[in-house]
Design a protein around this motif. Structure first.
Motif, mmCIF file in Angstrom:
data_model
loop_
_atom_site.group_PDB
_atom_site.id
_atom_site.type_symbol
_atom_site.label_atom_id
_atom_site.label_comp_id
_atom_site.label_asym_id
_atom_site.label_seq_id
_atom_site.Cartn_x
_atom_site.Cartn_y
_atom_site.Cartn_z
ATOM 1 N N GLN A 1 0.829 -1.203 0.000
ATOM 2 C CA GLN A 1 0.000 0.000 0.000
ATOM 3 C C GLN A 1 0.868 1.259 0.000
ATOM 4 O O GLN A 1 1.992 1.260 0.492
ATOM 5 N N ASP A 2 0.293 2.337 -0.544
ATOM 6 C CA ASP A 2 0.984 3.614 -0.663
ATOM 7 C C ASP A 2 0.142 4.737 -0.087
ATOM 8 O O ASP A 2 -1.084 4.710 -0.171
ATOM 9 N N LEU A 3 0.823 5.730 0.450
ATOM 10 C CA LEU A 3 0.227 7.030 0.727
ATOM 11 C C LEU A 3 0.863 7.991 -0.258
ATOM 12 O O LEU A 3 2.086 8.164 -0.262
ATOM 13 N N ALA A 4 0.048 8.585 -1.104
ATOM 14 C CA ALA A 4 0.561 9.496 -2.129
ATOM 15 C C ALA A 4 1.222 10.713 -1.476
ATOM 16 O O ALA A 4 0.952 11.053 -0.323
ATOM 17 N N GLN A 5 2.061 11.372 -2.238
ATOM 18 C CA GLN A 5 2.776 12.533 -1.721
ATOM 19 C C GLN A 5 1.796 13.599 -1.226
ATOM 20 O O GLN A 5 0.803 13.910 -1.873
ATOM 21 N N PHE B 1 9.897 5.550 3.083
ATOM 22 C CA PHE B 1 9.349 6.874 3.320
ATOM 23 C C PHE B 1 10.174 7.831 2.481
ATOM 24 O O PHE B 1 11.395 7.881 2.638
ATOM 25 N N THR B 2 9.536 8.534 1.569
ATOM 26 C CA THR B 2 10.263 9.477 0.723
ATOM 27 C C THR B 2 9.917 10.887 1.174
ATOM 28 O O THR B 2 8.758 11.285 1.181
ATOM 29 N N MET B 3 10.957 11.635 1.575
ATOM 30 C CA MET B 3 10.791 12.989 2.083
ATOM 31 C C MET B 3 11.640 13.918 1.216
ATOM 32 O O MET B 3 12.857 13.735 1.127
ATOM 33 N N ILE B 4 10.982 14.878 0.567
ATOM 34 C CA ILE B 4 11.658 15.803 -0.347
ATOM 35 C C ILE B 4 12.551 15.013 -1.312
ATOM 36 O O ILE B 4 13.737 15.285 -1.464
ATOM 37 N N ASP B 5 11.999 13.999 -1.941
ATOM 38 C CA ASP B 5 12.696 13.147 -2.917
ATOM 39 C C ASP B 5 13.883 12.395 -2.325
ATOM 40 O O ASP B 5 14.726 11.887 -3.052
ATOM 41 N N ARG B 6 13.987 12.311 -1.006
ATOM 42 C CA ARG B 6 15.049 11.542 -0.339
ATOM 43 C C ARG B 6 14.429 10.276 0.247
ATOM 44 O O ARG B 6 13.631 10.346 1.177
ATOM 45 N N PRO B 7 14.767 9.102 -0.306
ATOM 46 C CA PRO B 7 14.180 7.870 0.219
ATOM 47 C C PRO B 7 14.813 7.445 1.543
ATOM 48 O O PRO B 7 16.030 7.526 1.724
ATOM 49 N N ASP C 1 12.582 2.121 14.155
ATOM 50 C CA ASP C 1 13.212 3.327 13.614
ATOM 51 C C ASP C 1 12.277 4.531 13.752
ATOM 52 O O ASP C 1 11.052 4.391 13.689
ATOM 53 N N PHE C 2 12.885 5.715 13.903
ATOM 54 C CA PHE C 2 12.090 6.940 13.877
ATOM 55 C C PHE C 2 12.923 8.060 13.261
ATOM 56 O O PHE C 2 14.135 7.972 13.155
ATOM 57 N N PHE C 3 12.233 9.119 12.827
ATOM 58 C CA PHE C 3 12.891 10.342 12.375
ATOM 59 C C PHE C 3 11.939 11.506 12.575
ATOM 60 O O PHE C 3 10.750 11.321 12.843
ATOM 61 N N LEU C 4 12.485 12.704 12.447
ATOM 62 C CA LEU C 4 11.705 13.928 12.599
ATOM 63 C C LEU C 4 11.541 14.608 11.252
ATOM 64 O O LEU C 4 12.445 14.559 10.415
ATOM 65 N N MET C 5 10.392 15.249 11.060
ATOM 66 C CA MET C 5 10.096 15.922 9.796
ATOM 67 C C MET C 5 9.420 17.256 10.110
ATOM 68 O O MET C 5 8.565 17.332 11.002
ATOM 69 N N GLY C 6 9.789 18.291 9.378
ATOM 70 C CA GLY C 6 9.219 19.611 9.591
ATOM 71 C C GLY C 6 7.861 19.800 8.940
ATOM 72 O O GLY C 6 7.472 19.069 8.033
ATOM 73 N N GLU C 7 7.161 20.794 9.419
ATOM 74 C CA GLU C 7 5.856 21.163 8.862
ATOM 75 C C GLU C 7 6.013 21.577 7.397
ATOM 76 O O GLU C 7 6.982 22.230 7.021
ATOM 77 N N GLY C 8 5.059 21.173 6.560
ATOM 78 C CA GLY C 8 5.043 21.571 5.157
ATOM 79 C C GLY C 8 5.964 20.762 4.262
ATOM 80 O O GLY C 8 6.063 21.053 3.065
ATOM 81 N N VAL C 9 6.619 19.747 4.785
ATOM 82 C CA VAL C 9 7.555 18.936 3.993
ATOM 83 C C VAL C 9 6.775 17.933 3.146
ATOM 84 O O VAL C 9 5.953 17.181 3.664
#
Length: 111
Positions: free
Chosen positions: A47-51, A69-75, A82-90
């Motif tokens: 399953q996918d969650l679209a951008q 998990f692809t964040m700003i085109d970075r896979p 595992d965990f990571f942090l992501m900013g608002e609007g990313v």
């Protein structure tokens, strides 16, 4: 005002609160208010969650399974624990490599 179906002081198994569905990605709100909240996502493998854009500052934590998990085109390849942090609007998207459960802790930076 805090919104939750859970009573303060009661103990629950977090991962058991969501069951992946073969037809769509499942979402379960654990608690939320104007400051943010905690949400569980349940994925079946494939399953996918679209951008889309992060609605708040977010901590992403994988409870079970594996996801890309692809964040700003970075896979990012994430495993259980595992965990990571992501900013608002990313901009980001998710692809489940296996059945997976993910917890999001969202914090609204304006409050």
């Amino acid at each position: 005002m805090l919104k939750s179906d859970y009573k303060f002081g009661d103990v629950f198994s977090l991962a058991a609160q969501i069951v992946p569905d073969a037809t769509k990605v499942e979402f379960k709100h654990i608690m939320n208010n104007d400051n943010g909240g905690v949400v569980l996502l349940g994925f079946k493998g494939g399953q996918d969650l679209a951008q889309h854009l992060a609605p708040a500052e977010v901590m992403v934590y994988v409870l079970e399974g594996d996801v890309d998990f692809t964040m700003i085109d970075r896979p990012l390849h994430l495993h259980k624990g595992d965990f990571f942090l992501m900013g608002e609007g990313v901009p980001h998207s998710v692809h489940a490599l296996s059945d997976a459960k993910v917890m999001l802790v969202k914090i609204n930076p304006e409050h």
